[in-house]
Scaffold this active site. Structure first.
Site, PDB file in Angstrom:
ATOM      1  N   GLY A 127       9.509  -1.385 -14.529  1.00 40.76           N
ATOM      2  CA  GLY A 127       8.722  -0.717 -15.562  1.00 40.76           C
ATOM      3  C   GLY A 127       7.924  -1.706 -16.390  1.00 40.76           C
ATOM      4  O   GLY A 127       8.252  -1.949 -17.556  1.00 40.76           O
ATOM      5  N   TYR A 128       6.898  -2.294 -15.770  1.00 40.10           N
ATOM      6  CA  TYR A 128       6.002  -3.204 -16.499  1.00 40.10           C
ATOM      7  C   TYR A 128       4.699  -2.488 -16.878  1.00 40.10           C
ATOM      8  O   TYR A 128       4.387  -2.322 -18.039  1.00 40.10           O
ATOM      9  CB  TYR A 128       5.662  -4.413 -15.621  1.00 40.10           C
ATOM     10  CG  TYR A 128       6.623  -5.595 -15.691  1.00 40.10           C
ATOM     11  CD1 TYR A 128       7.955  -5.428 -16.025  1.00 40.10           C
ATOM     12  CD2 TYR A 128       6.177  -6.872 -15.387  1.00 40.10           C
ATOM     13  CE1 TYR A 128       8.811  -6.527 -16.066  1.00 40.10           C
ATOM     14  CE2 TYR A 128       7.026  -7.969 -15.436  1.00 40.10           C
ATOM     15  CZ  TYR A 128       8.338  -7.791 -15.773  1.00 40.10           C
ATOM     16  OH  TYR A 128       9.173  -8.875 -15.809  1.00 40.10           O
ATOM     17  N   THR A 161       6.866   1.861  -8.603  1.00 37.73           N
ATOM     18  CA  THR A 161       7.138   2.040  -7.171  1.00 37.73           C
ATOM     19  C   THR A 161       8.529   2.623  -6.944  1.00 37.73           C
ATOM     20  O   THR A 161       9.527   2.090  -7.452  1.00 37.73           O
ATOM     21  CB  THR A 161       6.995   0.688  -6.442  1.00 37.73           C
ATOM     22  OG1 THR A 161       5.662   0.225  -6.618  1.00 37.73           O
ATOM     23  CG2 THR A 161       7.301   0.822  -4.948  1.00 37.73           C
ATOM     24  N   GLU A 244       8.567 -12.800  -8.207  1.00 37.33           N
ATOM     25  CA  GLU A 244       7.955 -11.694  -7.466  1.00 37.33           C
ATOM     26  C   GLU A 244       7.157 -12.238  -6.279  1.00 37.33           C
ATOM     27  O   GLU A 244       6.871 -11.536  -5.327  1.00 37.33           O
ATOM     28  CB  GLU A 244       7.036 -10.912  -8.411  1.00 37.33           C
ATOM     29  CG  GLU A 244       6.553  -9.589  -7.865  1.00 37.33           C
ATOM     30  CD  GLU A 244       5.710  -8.802  -8.872  1.00 37.33           C
ATOM     31  OE1 GLU A 244       5.869  -9.015 -10.086  1.00 37.33           O
ATOM     32  OE2 GLU A 244       4.903  -7.986  -8.428  1.00 37.33           O
TER      33      GLU A 244
HETATM   34  C1  LIG Z   1       0.830   0.586  -4.968  1.00 35.26           C
HETATM   35  C2  LIG Z   1       1.105  -0.039  -6.315  1.00 35.26           C
HETATM   36  C3  LIG Z   1       2.403  -0.262  -6.702  1.00 35.26           C
HETATM   37  C4  LIG Z   1       2.671  -0.806  -7.956  1.00 35.26           C
HETATM   38  N1  LIG Z   1       3.993  -0.936  -8.347  1.00 35.26           N
HETATM   39  C5  LIG Z   1       4.264  -1.308  -9.616  1.00 35.26           C
HETATM   40  C6  LIG Z   1       5.604  -1.292 -10.100  1.00 35.26           C
HETATM   41  O1  LIG Z   1       6.556  -0.952  -9.374  1.00 35.26           O
HETATM   42  N2  LIG Z   1       5.831  -1.616 -11.382  1.00 35.26           N
HETATM   43  C7  LIG Z   1       4.825  -1.998 -12.228  1.00 35.26           C
HETATM   44  O2  LIG Z   1       5.112  -2.312 -13.377  1.00 35.26           O
HETATM   45  N3  LIG Z   1       3.539  -2.020 -11.798  1.00 35.26           N
HETATM   46  C8  LIG Z   1       3.231  -1.681 -10.524  1.00 35.26           C
HETATM   47  N4  LIG Z   1       1.919  -1.660 -10.083  1.00 35.26           N
HETATM   48  C9  LIG Z   1       0.863  -1.963 -11.026  1.00 35.26           C
HETATM   49  C10 LIG Z   1       0.094  -3.227 -10.761  1.00 35.26           C
HETATM   50  O3  LIG Z   1       0.826  -4.342 -11.181  1.00 35.26           O
HETATM   51  C11 LIG Z   1      -1.244  -3.100 -11.498  1.00 35.26           C
HETATM   52  O4  LIG Z   1      -1.966  -2.068 -10.843  1.00 35.26           O
HETATM   53  C12 LIG Z   1      -2.034  -4.369 -11.478  1.00 35.26           C
HETATM   54  O5  LIG Z   1      -1.430  -5.342 -12.284  1.00 35.26           O
HETATM   55  C13 LIG Z   1      -3.485  -4.141 -11.972  1.00 35.26           C
HETATM   56  O6  LIG Z   1      -3.494  -3.466 -13.187  1.00 35.26           O
HETATM   57  P1  LIG Z   1      -4.361  -2.133 -13.420  1.00 35.26           P
HETATM   58  O7  LIG Z   1      -4.122  -1.212 -12.274  1.00 35.26           O
HETATM   59  O8  LIG Z   1      -4.084  -1.647 -14.799  1.00 35.26           O
HETATM   60  O9  LIG Z   1      -5.883  -2.612 -13.306  1.00 35.26           O
HETATM   61  P2  LIG Z   1      -6.707  -3.350 -14.443  1.00 35.26           P
HETATM   62  O10 LIG Z   1      -5.912  -4.447 -15.038  1.00 35.26           O
HETATM   63  O11 LIG Z   1      -7.284  -2.318 -15.344  1.00 35.26           O
HETATM   64  O12 LIG Z   1      -7.868  -3.985 -13.567  1.00 35.26           O
HETATM   65  C14 LIG Z   1      -8.966  -3.205 -13.047  1.00 35.26           C
HETATM   66  C15 LIG Z   1      -9.848  -4.134 -12.232  1.00 35.26           C
HETATM   67  O13 LIG Z   1     -10.393  -5.176 -13.079  1.00 35.26           O
HETATM   68  C16 LIG Z   1     -10.051  -6.453 -12.577  1.00 35.26           C
HETATM   69  N5  LIG Z   1      -9.740  -7.357 -13.707  1.00 35.26           N
HETATM   70  C17 LIG Z   1      -8.947  -7.095 -14.780  1.00 35.26           C
HETATM   71  N6  LIG Z   1      -8.875  -8.168 -15.608  1.00 35.26           N
HETATM   72  C18 LIG Z   1      -9.663  -9.127 -15.031  1.00 35.26           C
HETATM   73  C19 LIG Z   1      -9.993 -10.473 -15.388  1.00 35.26           C
HETATM   74  N7  LIG Z   1      -9.483 -11.051 -16.484  1.00 35.26           N
HETATM   75  N8  LIG Z   1     -10.785 -11.173 -14.553  1.00 35.26           N
HETATM   76  C20 LIG Z   1     -11.290 -10.616 -13.395  1.00 35.26           C
HETATM   77  N9  LIG Z   1     -11.016  -9.339 -13.018  1.00 35.26           N
HETATM   78  C21 LIG Z   1     -10.217  -8.616 -13.818  1.00 35.26           C
HETATM   79  C22 LIG Z   1      -8.814  -6.234 -11.719  1.00 35.26           C
HETATM   80  O14 LIG Z   1      -8.675  -7.217 -10.730  1.00 35.26           O
HETATM   81  C23 LIG Z   1      -9.100  -4.869 -11.126  1.00 35.26           C
HETATM   82  O15 LIG Z   1      -9.947  -4.998 -10.010  1.00 35.26           O
HETATM   83  C24 LIG Z   1       1.607  -1.159  -8.817  1.00 35.26           C
HETATM   84  C25 LIG Z   1       0.285  -0.956  -8.403  1.00 35.26           C
HETATM   85  C26 LIG Z   1       0.022  -0.401  -7.185  1.00 35.26           C
HETATM   86  C27 LIG Z   1      -1.420  -0.167  -6.780  1.00 35.26           C
END
Ligand SMILES: Cc1cc2nc3c(=O)[nH]c(=O)nc-3n(C[C@H](O)[C@H](O)[C@H](O)COP(=O)(O)OP(=O)(O)OC[C@H]3O[C@@H](n4cnc5c(N)ncnc54)[C@H](O)[C@@H]3O)c2cc1C
Length: 398
Positions: A127-128, A161, A244
């Protein structure tokens, strides 16, 4: 730097192969090799077989029930499991929360949770992430307020997940909203059966229920479920993210999938000849094979550093980016190889409910969902754009 296996490493590999030959159930192996979906029972069954052998905690110290293997032995284990087609040992308990409990938990937490994690008595989830707090994780808003000997938790996690199966969730929560954002975060272990928790599915592009939203509405969590000190959670969270990255390049699986791709392209015909003999297609396969070989060398270089106790460091970001690019390229070429045969969508077949797919081609049927599912790999575990920022700053010094 020595990239060759020693005689001991080769003997270890034989031991691992013998174990897998004797213990990997054929039905699980077939599901993995045929790109079918695994159920909770499938994951738990394999985990318990490995636990009985004492090989779940491959990165754990012996004192906690770990194998005490060297980084190279761990790599061999992962390679051999990938080659054989085992289900994965899910990382949330073993590779994520367990190292945090070992490093920062108290004795009661260690003696209760660690054996249960090794034996898969609890299914853990992470839950991050929250809506608006993914890459910028430290901005998270889920609130935990201390009331006597409990925290009252309110807020929302997302992309969690397999939370639909989970017994426990490890959560980052905000315990002090008044200070700098990294300084007001705590790390809580929460029982998923606690009243006030709602899990809502997010259905992915391949129509699989793999991720979820998790809502917390006045959830009462005993203070003994706090890891370490209140407001020090960011330090523990970063420590966990380092763990991780284990096996993030997944080279073993890429090598197995390359063989699958070649077999697939070898039986598709184009202008009277196997597609694999088509110069355009075979040049794409060759470039991919070169990428996989280069990635394997990079993994071995990183392992060689780890064996010399210099730690994986920012090189893990290179492995993440290249590893996921290779995985996505593999799925793209698989779909390209079978073309329209990948199109019929047959969820019952993917879930293992019938012998043959609607296309009557067992190889082709799961490939479109597989392709769609693997779009996730460049997003999760820290998006590839974020990894490129790390590479440019920490490795290239830009
Ligand atoms: C299938 C799946 C499983 C997951 N499982 C888990 C889980 O079990 N637990 C959990 O806690 N999380 C989980 N996640 C979450 C995952 O860690 C996040 O989706 C990821 O960290 C990206 O965050 P966001 O989706 O909020 O996108 P955002 O952070 O909003 O990013 C949107 C876009 O902007 C880009 N971006 C953002 N900041 C920057 C920057 N500083 N420089 C350049 N580009 C940037 C990103 O690369 C991305 O393309 C999962 C995600 C997926 C898709």
């Amino acid at each position: 730097m020595d990239l060759n296996y020693t005689a001991e490493d080769l003997a270890f590999r034989d031991t691992v192969r013998a174990f897998l030959d004797a213990n990997l159930p054929k039905d699980l192996q077939q599901k993995v090799l045929n790109h079918k979906r695994l159920s909770k029972e499938d994951f738990v069954r394999w985990h318990k077989i490995v636990a009985k052998q004492g090989w779940v905690g491959t990165g754990w110290p012996v004192q906690y029930g770990g194998t005490g293997w060297t980084p190279v032995q761990r790599h061999i284990w992962e390679e051999e499991c990938a080659a054989a087609g085992t289900p994965s040992i899910l990382p949330f308990g073993v590779n994520m929360v367990a190292p945090v409990i070992m490093a920062f938990g108290n004795e009661a937490q260690k003696s209760y949770y660690l054996p249960r994690i090794l034996n898969c008595d609890d299914w853990w989830c992470q839950g991050y992430s929250e809506p608006g707090s993914g890459s910028d994780l430290a901005s998270l808003k889920t609130r935990a307020e201390r009331q006597g000997d409990h925290y009252i938790v309110n807020g929302q996690k997302t992309w969690t997940t397999l939370a639909q199966h989970a017994d426990m969730i490890f959560c980052l929560v905000r315990t002090d909203p008044a200070v700098r954002k990294q300084e007001g975060i705590s790390f809580l272990l929460i029982d998923m059966k606690t009243p006030g928790i709602t899990v809502r599915p997010i259905i992915m592009l391949d129509e699989e229920h793999e991720v979820n939203e998790v809502f917390f509405d006045n959830v009462k969590v005993p203070v003994e479920n706090l890891i370490g000190e209140e407001n020090k959670g960011w330090t523990y969270a970063k420590y966990l993210l380092g763990h991780e990255r284990t096996n993030i390049a997944a080279v073993g699986r890429a090598k197995r999938e390359l063989l699958f791709l070649k077999r697939l392209a070898g039986k598709q015909m184009k202008s009277g000849k196997p597609l694999l003999d088509d110069p355009m297609f075979s040049s794409k396969v060759a470039s991919l094979e070169i990428e996989i070989m280069a990635l394997e060398m990079t993994v071995l270089r990183v392992l060689s550093q780890e064996s010399a106790k210099r730690g994986p460091g920012p090189e893990a970001s290179m492995l993440k980016v290249k590893g996921t690019e290779v995985q996505q390229m593999l799925t793209e070429l698989m779909v390209e190889a079978v073309g329209p045969y990948a199109m019929p969508f047959d969820p019952a077949y993917l879930e293992g409910e019938q012998e043959h797919a609607v296309t009557e081609d067992d190889d082709a049927a799961p490939l479109a969902p597989y392709y769609f599912n693997f779009r996730k790999t460049s997003i999760y575990g820290g998006s590839n754009e974020i990894q490129k920022n790390i590479i440019s700053q920490m490795i290239l010094g830009l």
